[in-house]
Design a protein around this motif. Structure first.
Motif, PDB file in Angstrom:
ATOM      1  N   MET A 147       0.832  -1.202   0.000  1.00  0.00           N
ATOM      2  CA  MET A 147       0.000   0.000   0.000  1.00  0.00           C
ATOM      3  C   MET A 147       0.871   1.259   0.000  1.00  0.00           C
ATOM      4  N   ILE A 148       1.950   1.215   0.772  1.00  0.00           N
ATOM      5  CA  ILE A 148       2.881   2.348   0.802  1.00  0.00           C
ATOM      6  C   ILE A 148       3.486   2.567  -0.580  1.00  0.00           C
ATOM      7  N   LYS A 149       3.781   1.470  -1.268  1.00  0.00           N
ATOM      8  CA  LYS A 149       4.362   1.562  -2.607  1.00  0.00           C
ATOM      9  C   LYS A 149       3.400   2.246  -3.576  1.00  0.00           C
ATOM     10  N   VAL A 150       2.113   1.922  -3.457  1.00  0.00           N
ATOM     11  CA  VAL A 150       1.099   2.562  -4.299  1.00  0.00           C
ATOM     12  C   VAL A 150       1.075   4.068  -4.041  1.00  0.00           C
ATOM     13  N   ILE A 151       1.103   4.444  -2.771  1.00  0.00           N
ATOM     14  CA  ILE A 151       1.063   5.863  -2.413  1.00  0.00           C
ATOM     15  C   ILE A 151       2.312   6.582  -2.921  1.00  0.00           C
ATOM     16  N   CYS A 152       3.464   5.935  -2.766  1.00  0.00           N
ATOM     17  CA  CYS A 152       4.706   6.533  -3.264  1.00  0.00           C
ATOM     18  C   CYS A 152       4.634   6.755  -4.771  1.00  0.00           C
ATOM     19  N   SER A 153       4.140   5.767  -5.495  1.00  0.00           N
ATOM     20  CA  SER A 153       4.017   5.896  -6.948  1.00  0.00           C
ATOM     21  C   SER A 153       3.064   7.031  -7.315  1.00  0.00           C
ATOM     22  N   GLU A 154       1.990   7.144  -6.553  1.00  0.00           N
ATOM     23  CA  GLU A 154       1.021   8.212  -6.809  1.00  0.00           C
ATOM     24  C   GLU A 154       1.672   9.587  -6.709  1.00  0.00           C
ATOM     25  N   PHE A 155       2.598   9.728  -5.751  1.00  0.00           N
ATOM     26  CA  PHE A 155       3.240  11.020  -5.523  1.00  0.00           C
ATOM     27  C   PHE A 155       4.586  11.156  -6.235  1.00  0.00           C
ATOM     28  N   GLY A 156       4.915  10.173  -7.083  1.00  0.00           N
ATOM     29  CA  GLY A 156       6.120  10.293  -7.893  1.00  0.00           C
ATOM     30  C   GLY A 156       7.406   9.857  -7.229  1.00  0.00           C
ATOM     31  N   ILE A 157       7.312   9.022  -6.186  1.00  0.00           N
ATOM     32  CA  ILE A 157       8.494   8.514  -5.493  1.00  0.00           C
ATOM     33  C   ILE A 157       8.692   7.043  -5.854  1.00  0.00           C
ATOM     34  N   THR A 158       9.892   6.678  -6.244  1.00  0.00           N
ATOM     35  CA  THR A 158      10.165   5.294  -6.607  1.00  0.00           C
ATOM     36  C   THR A 158      10.524   4.468  -5.374  1.00  0.00           C
ATOM     37  N   SER A 159      10.336   3.165  -5.471  1.00  0.00           N
ATOM     38  CA  SER A 159      10.733   2.232  -4.417  1.00  0.00           C
ATOM     39  C   SER A 159      11.382   1.029  -5.087  1.00  0.00           C
ATOM     40  N   THR A 160      12.049   0.203  -4.302  1.00  0.00           N
ATOM     41  CA  THR A 160      12.743  -0.944  -4.877  1.00  0.00           C
ATOM     42  C   THR A 160      11.743  -1.951  -5.436  1.00  0.00           C
ATOM     43  N   GLU A 161      12.186  -2.730  -6.397  1.00  0.00           N
ATOM     44  CA  GLU A 161      11.295  -3.649  -7.106  1.00  0.00           C
ATOM     45  C   GLU A 161      10.629  -4.659  -6.180  1.00  0.00           C
ATOM     46  N   GLY A 162      11.363  -5.177  -5.208  1.00  0.00           N
ATOM     47  CA  GLY A 162      10.810  -6.211  -4.340  1.00  0.00           C
ATOM     48  C   GLY A 162      10.043  -5.693  -3.145  1.00  0.00           C
ATOM     49  N   PHE A 163      10.023  -4.384  -2.955  1.00  0.00           N
ATOM     50  CA  PHE A 163       9.328  -3.804  -1.800  1.00  0.00           C
ATOM     51  C   PHE A 163       7.823  -4.019  -1.941  1.00  0.00           C
ATOM     52  N   GLY A 164       7.198  -4.600  -0.911  1.00  0.00           N
ATOM     53  CA  GLY A 164       5.762  -4.825  -0.947  1.00  0.00           C
ATOM     54  C   GLY A 164       5.343  -6.056  -1.723  1.00  0.00           C
ATOM     55  N   VAL A 165       6.287  -6.948  -1.981  1.00  0.00           N
ATOM     56  CA  VAL A 165       5.980  -8.184  -2.707  1.00  0.00           C
ATOM     57  C   VAL A 165       6.181  -9.368  -1.761  1.00  0.00           C
ATOM     58  N   ALA A 166       5.212 -10.270  -1.709  1.00  0.00           N
ATOM     59  CA  ALA A 166       5.265 -11.408  -0.798  1.00  0.00           C
ATOM     60  C   ALA A 166       6.445 -12.328  -1.123  1.00  0.00           C
ATOM     61  N   PRO A 167       7.049 -12.949  -0.103  1.00  0.00           N
ATOM     62  CA  PRO A 167       8.178 -13.857  -0.324  1.00  0.00           C
ATOM     63  C   PRO A 167       7.870 -14.965  -1.323  1.00  0.00           C
ATOM     64  N   SER A 168       6.666 -15.523  -1.253  1.00  0.00           N
ATOM     65  CA  SER A 168       6.311 -16.609  -2.168  1.00  0.00           C
ATOM     66  C   SER A 168       6.254 -16.119  -3.611  1.00  0.00           C
ATOM     67  N   THR A 169       5.815 -14.868  -3.793  1.00  0.00           N
ATOM     68  CA  THR A 169       5.771 -14.293  -5.137  1.00  0.00           C
ATOM     69  C   THR A 169       7.179 -14.066  -5.669  1.00  0.00           C
ATOM     70  N   LEU A 170       8.059 -13.548  -4.806  1.00  0.00           N
ATOM     71  CA  LEU A 170       9.447 -13.333  -5.207  1.00  0.00           C
ATOM     72  C   LEU A 170      10.118 -14.657  -5.562  1.00  0.00           C
ATOM     73  N   LYS A 171       9.820 -15.691  -4.786  1.00  0.00           N
ATOM     74  CA  LYS A 171      10.395 -17.009  -5.053  1.00  0.00           C
ATOM     75  C   LYS A 171       9.927 -17.538  -6.401  1.00  0.00           C
ATOM     76  N   ASN A 172       8.655 -17.330  -6.698  1.00  0.00           N
ATOM     77  CA  ASN A 172       8.108 -17.784  -7.976  1.00  0.00           C
ATOM     78  C   ASN A 172       8.746 -17.034  -9.142  1.00  0.00           C
ATOM     79  N   ARG A 173       8.999 -15.739  -8.942  1.00  0.00           N
ATOM     80  CA  ARG A 173       9.633 -14.943  -9.992  1.00  0.00           C
ATOM     81  C   ARG A 173      11.061 -15.417 -10.249  1.00  0.00           C
ATOM     82  N   MET A 174      11.730 -15.854  -9.191  1.00  0.00           N
ATOM     83  CA  MET A 174      13.105 -16.323  -9.332  1.00  0.00           C
ATOM     84  C   MET A 174      13.179 -17.598 -10.170  1.00  0.00           C
ATOM     85  N   LYS A 175      12.093 -18.375 -10.173  1.00  0.00           N
ATOM     86  CA  LYS A 175      12.059 -19.624 -10.933  1.00  0.00           C
ATOM     87  C   LYS A 175      11.827 -19.369 -12.418  1.00  0.00           C
ATOM     88  N   ALA A 176      11.210 -18.224 -12.706  1.00  0.00           N
ATOM     89  CA  ALA A 176      10.841 -17.929 -14.098  1.00  0.00           C
ATOM     90  C   ALA A 176      12.071 -17.691 -14.970  1.00  0.00           C
TER      91      ALA A 176
END
Length: 266
Positions: A237-266
């Motif tokens: 949610m914080i990442k969405v707000i940051c994007s709304e106001f033009g602030i960038t965040s790291t790619e993995g911020f706000g992403v669940a561990p299981s999702t990150l693990k799945n992305r690593m397999k791709a």
């Protein structure tokens, strides 16, 4: 009065020396202010201390980047011929959906995220960690009564909701406390903390506003994992707000561990 979290963090270097480049989720080791913790040498369950501390550091680092953006904005405003249009600031690589002065980002209600603010999300996720750690019986002045946790007893409208410096400090206290528990477990007992993830916990929870709270049997480890996963939800949610106001965040911020693990397999 010095709190348990402050005592645990006391031997950690000053927060000004913290790195602003947290390790990526795929990193084999975690570098903390207490040294390098080799993930491969951690038991699978004890690794939750490292994960929890890392997530808090990631959040503090994002707030530090917002502070940097505020400082850059002020500097630009002081320079003759430059304007305070937040969309033209070089520190932001994305265009703001909702124009906003950098100095207002932490407390400005989001038009995209149900009028929530970064400050309120930070306070909320911090509260869960704080309630879990400070409700440990010795922290309550007793070695006998059961460990009871009620996340509904949260603090609201406190300084860290509106003061980004207070928020960074409080996040770092939690981060340091968890790091001390992991890297110096022998100190945890004397400082009224525990590293025993199997410690029984009774969880009081409101599952229906029209009914009385119910009780669940759980463990410290399970609740520490819950706090960490719960934080990820609010990071999103914080990442969405940051994007709304033009602030960038790291790619993995706000992403669940299981999702990150799945992305690593791709």
């Amino acid at each position: 009065m010095v709190t348990t979290l402050e005592m645990l963090a006391a031997t950690v270097p000053n927060s000004a020396n913290l790195s602003k480049n947290p390790p990526s989720p795929s990193s084999k080791s975690t570098t903390s202010t207490t040294g390098t913790i080799d993930d491969d040498n951690e038991s699978s369950s004890q690794h939750i201390f490292t994960v929890a501390a890392r997530s808090l550091k990631d959040c503090a680092d994002l707030l530090l980047s917002i502070k940097d953006a505020v400082a850059a904005e002020k500097e630009a405003e002081q320079d003759e011929g430059k304007h305070s249009d937040v969309n033209s600031k070089k520190e932001s690589s994305i265009k703001a959906i909702t124009p906003c002065k950098r100095s207002e980002i932490y407390t400005k209600p989001s038009a995209l995220a149900c009028q929530g603010t970064i400050g309120k999300h930070v306070r909320h996720l911090h509260d869960h960690y704080r309630i879990l750690l400070t409700s440990y019986p010795p922290c309550m002045g007793s070695d006998k009564h059961e460990w009871s946790v009620d996340y509904d007893h949260r603090s609201r409208e406190i300084p860290m909701e509106t003061d980004i410096d207070v928020a960074i400090s409080e996040l770092q206290k939690l981060q340091h406390a968890l790091e001390r528990c992991r890297s110096h477990p022998q100190e945890a007992s004397s400082l009224k903390m525990t590293t025993d993830l199997s410690s029984p916990v009774k969880l009081q929870a409101t599952i229906d506003p029209s009914h009385a709270p119910v009780t669940f049997e759980t463990t410290f480890g399970r609740e520490l994992w819950f706090c960490s996963l719960h934080a990820v939800h609010h990071f999103a949610m914080i990442k969405v707000i940051c994007s709304e106001f033009g602030i960038t965040s790291t790619e993995g911020f706000g992403v669940a561990p299981s999702t990150l693990k799945n992305r690593m397999k791709a």
